[in-house]
Enzyme design. Sequence first.
Site, short mmCIF file in Angstrom:
data_model
loop_
_atom_site.label_atom_id
_atom_site.label_comp_id
_atom_site.label_asym_id
_atom_site.label_seq_id
_atom_site.Cartn_x
_atom_site.Cartn_y
_atom_site.Cartn_z
N ASN A 149 3.62 8.67 2.77
CA ASN A 149 3.89 8.18 1.41
C ASN A 149 3.08 8.97 0.39
OD1 ASN A 149 5.68 5.60 1.51
ND2 ASN A 149 4.29 5.39 3.24
N GLU A 204 8.13 4.81 3.67
CA GLU A 204 8.58 3.42 3.48
C GLU A 204 8.45 2.97 2.03
OE1 GLU A 204 10.12 1.30 5.28
OE2 GLU A 204 9.52 1.31 7.38
N LYS A 225 0.83 -1.21 0.00
CA LYS A 225 0.00 0.00 0.00
C LYS A 225 0.86 1.25 0.00
CE LYS A 225 0.39 1.61 4.40
NZ LYS A 225 0.73 3.00 4.78
N ASP A 257 -6.09 -0.23 4.42
CA ASP A 257 -4.91 0.64 4.54
C ASP A 257 -4.61 1.33 3.21
OD1 ASP A 257 -1.71 -0.01 6.26
OD2 ASP A 257 -2.92 1.81 6.02
N1 NDP Z 1 3.53 6.67 11.60
C1 NDP Z 1 2.45 5.95 11.36
O1 NDP Z 1 1.33 6.51 11.28
C2 NDP Z 1 2.55 4.48 11.13
C3 NDP Z 1 3.77 3.87 10.86
N2 NDP Z 1 3.81 2.52 10.63
C4 NDP Z 1 5.08 1.84 10.33
O2 NDP Z 1 5.90 1.83 11.51
C5 NDP Z 1 7.27 1.82 11.14
C6 NDP Z 1 7.97 2.91 11.92
O3 NDP Z 1 7.41 4.11 11.45
P1 NDP Z 1 7.31 5.43 12.35
O4 NDP Z 1 7.33 5.12 13.79
O5 NDP Z 1 6.17 6.20 11.81
O6 NDP Z 1 8.68 6.14 11.94
P2 NDP Z 1 9.39 7.36 12.67
O7 NDP Z 1 10.32 7.95 11.67
O8 NDP Z 1 8.38 8.22 13.35
O9 NDP Z 1 10.27 6.65 13.84
C7 NDP Z 1 11.20 5.68 13.50
C8 NDP Z 1 11.77 5.16 14.81
O10 NDP Z 1 12.70 4.12 14.52
C9 NDP Z 1 13.92 4.44 15.16
N3 NDP Z 1 15.07 3.91 14.42
C10 NDP Z 1 15.52 4.30 13.21
N4 NDP Z 1 16.62 3.59 12.89
C11 NDP Z 1 16.86 2.75 13.93
C12 NDP Z 1 17.83 1.74 14.20
N5 NDP Z 1 18.79 1.48 13.31
N6 NDP Z 1 17.76 1.07 15.36
C13 NDP Z 1 16.78 1.33 16.26
N7 NDP Z 1 15.81 2.25 16.07
C14 NDP Z 1 15.87 2.94 14.91
C15 NDP Z 1 13.96 5.93 15.21
O11 NDP Z 1 14.90 6.31 16.16
P3 NDP Z 1 15.77 7.65 15.90
O12 NDP Z 1 15.11 8.68 16.72
O13 NDP Z 1 17.13 7.32 16.35
O14 NDP Z 1 15.77 7.96 14.42
C16 NDP Z 1 12.54 6.24 15.58
O15 NDP Z 1 12.36 6.11 16.95
C17 NDP Z 1 7.32 2.02 9.61
O16 NDP Z 1 7.55 0.79 8.97
C18 NDP Z 1 5.91 2.53 9.28
O17 NDP Z 1 5.48 2.13 7.98
C19 NDP Z 1 2.68 1.74 10.65
C20 NDP Z 1 1.48 2.31 10.92
C21 NDP Z 1 1.33 3.69 11.19
O1 13P Z 2 0.81 2.92 7.56
C1 13P Z 2 0.31 3.97 7.90
C2 13P Z 2 -1.15 4.11 8.17
O2 13P Z 2 -1.80 2.87 8.14
C3 13P Z 2 1.11 5.23 7.94
O3 13P Z 2 1.17 5.66 6.62
P1 13P Z 2 2.44 6.50 6.13
O4 13P Z 2 3.66 5.67 6.46
O5 13P Z 2 2.20 6.67 4.66
O6 13P Z 2 2.42 7.78 6.90
#
Ligand code: NDP
Ligand code: 13P
Length: 329
Positions: free
Chosen positions: A255, A278, A190, A243
């Site tokens: 995205n 991503e 997605k 999603d």
């Molecule tokens: N945001 C959303 O709405 C949603 C996100 N997701 C998925 O969740 C996953 C994370 O996304 P999201 O939380 O939004 O991303 P963010 O960019 O908000 O946060 C990423 C986190 O991962 C940490 N990180 C990065 N590199 C490393 C590493 N090498 N080792 C340990 N920790 C690390 C970062 O720490 P640091 O501060 O050091 O960079 C930060 O805490 C993605 O795959 C996303 O698709 C799924 C659903 C919803």
């Molecule tokens: O996966 C997500 C919502 O389901 C978050 O979407 P984005 O990573 O595109 O912000």
Amino acid sequence: MTSFNKIAVLGGGAWGTALAQTAARAGRSVTLWEHDPANAQHLSDKRESVYLPGVTLEPSIVVTRDLADAARADALLLVVPAQVMRPVVTSLAPLIAARTPLVACAKGIEHGTHRFMTEIIAECAPAAIPAILSGPSFAADVARGLPTAVTIAAADAAVAQALAQAMNSGSFRPYHSTDVRGVELGGATKNVMAIAAGIVEGRKLGASALAAMTTRGFVELVRFGKAYGARIETMHGLSGLGDLTMCCSTPQSRNFSFGMALGRGESIDTAAHGKLAEGYYTAPVLLEMAQAKHVDMPISTAVAAILAGKLDVDKAIEGLLTRPLKAEE
Ligand SMILES: NC(=O)C1=CN([C@@H]2O[C@H](COP(=O)(O)OP(=O)(O)OC[C@H]3O[C@@H](n4cnc5c(N)ncnc54)[C@H](OP(=O)(O)O)[C@@H]3O)[C@@H](O)[C@H]2O)C=CC1
Ligand SMILES: O=C(CO)COP(=O)(O)O
């Protein structure tokens, strides 16, 4: 039935913070692990993630930088970007008890290896129980307690059900499934379609074009899913159709926003505006995997070509529109 009371969340980013809030509201004992010293300090001192400003951590959440602290949990949510899942699980593996569920919450497929998230877990932490959490769930919505539904999948139905129970906070409603592949594949795919949809929006091509892109993007998700073992009902569910439609419709999706910026003519290097998209990392992998199984994915192919700098946006759009006519499927 198994129950998981102590939950650890790895990754103090937007989604990790939101899931930590959710688990705490569900009554769980929550430890939030963050690897970056500055963000960990901010989480401890300000009780807020730099990735989710305005959301104050529930008082019960314990912040740590010590992975061994987190590893003592009954179940762990792995909420780091998909492309760093491997090093995180590798570090975690020797610290956890056998049969500890490791729930991948990232949405992506690993570059180079073409491994899905739960495959990385199985490979790097063979004593753990791999699981996946995915579905239409923006971190900002979930952190604020807005109604959200996701799917949690594990091979063992009882484990999936117990994980869903552990994360059920009332406003956060997890469905359970045993279709691990289907759930993780939808979340990864997605993101690529959301970039394509964002490009359409950024180019101001209109609602009709956006609807066509979203619909054909779902067709590609289903084709890819069938080729890689997903169940059709999963792809028609929250982690697939749900999603995809959400992230193809709003700039709240990073995205989609990334795609909008590309559609407006911004460069690939600056279009994400420092946020995690991503789909940028998944697009080339999706293309390689589609080609490996002769799956026709013209939208994914176009997005990958744009992101590789091999095709400009207008040529990509023209190419999609001038393909030979065919029967709809
Ligand atoms: N945001 C959303 O709405 C949603 C996100 N997701 C998925 O969740 C996953 C994370 O996304 P999201 O939380 O939004 O991303 P963010 O960019 O908000 O946060 C990423 C986190 O991962 C940490 N990180 C990065 N590199 C490393 C590493 N090498 N080792 C340990 N920790 C690390 C970062 O720490 P640091 O501060 O050091 O960079 C930060 O805490 C993605 O795959 C996303 O698709 C799924 C659903 C919803
Ligand atoms: O996966 C997500 C919502 O389901 C978050 O979407 P984005 O990573 O595109 O912000």
